[in-house]
Design an enzyme around this catalytic site. Sequence first.
Site, PDB file in Angstrom:
ATOM      1  CD  GLU A 180      -3.417  -0.979   2.236  1.00  0.00           C
ATOM      2  OE1 GLU A 180      -2.860  -0.491   3.338  1.00  0.00           O
ATOM      3  OE2 GLU A 180      -4.237  -1.701   2.148  1.00  0.00           O
ATOM      4  CD  GLU A 215       3.670 -21.344  11.498  1.00  0.00           C
ATOM      5  OE1 GLU A 215       3.867 -22.147  12.973  1.00  0.00           O
ATOM      6  OE2 GLU A 215       2.932 -20.047  10.776  1.00  0.00           O
TER       7      GLU A 215
END
Length: 272
Positions: A82, A113
């Site tokens: 963004e 992960e």
Amino acid sequence: MKQTKPTTEKASRYDHLEKMSTFELLININKEDKTVPEIIEGEIPAITALVNVIVKQIEEGGRLFYIGAGTSGRLGVLDASECPPTFGVSDDIIIGLIAGGDIALRKAVENAEDNVSRAWEDLKAFDINEKDVVVGIAASGTTPYVIGGIKDATENGLLTGCITNNKNSPLAKAAQFPIEVEVGPEFVTGSTRMKSGTAQKLVLNMISTSVMIKLGRVKGNKMVDMQLSNKKLVDRGVKMIMEECGVKEEEASAILSKHKNVRAAIKALGKD
């Protein structure tokens, strides 16, 4: 010695959720969410320290990397993605990496992960160097991908920070600039996409917005460097120029069309 259970894994303060009405569910979720900003307030000194370091490093040619897995990784990628449209920076200034790669943005990648060395490999693909800052995001503070990345980055001379939702976690101990927003048990036990995720999003907003302002990417209170990628943003840009320069809509629209940038248009009108 008995190990203390992380607060993110502790039982919810609520039970028999399936017996609650829709209204009761929403009231109680909202009740929990309202506690998050107050808890973040206590971490503002830690956030301040990290923001100041990031600004300094970017001014010297460095970059900011977020690393995370699952919800935490997605939030880091979101925040990074963004910044270019909002502040007009290139997309290689703030970079978000998620365990398992971009496919993990939409689908869970099994065991991604748990790889302790993978984050550093992912970072090296960007020619990471000592000017850069790496911020690890993990609600539990125990995610191997994130801890491994932060440790490797530190060992290679980079400055490191973290955002976690448990106090005294392995991740916080590994990072030089830890932010520990302990929001307590989740409404649905262990569902860290809820309060923990909300806290991470708020902190990320604070970090990236403050960094961009300190780097001169806002004038007054306006996003003068935003990308004019759709009609709504062009209209917003025109209004900014009208307010800043005291010109009519036609003139503001014409000069924005010529310069393709709000800051440049304001400067052309002699108001910068």
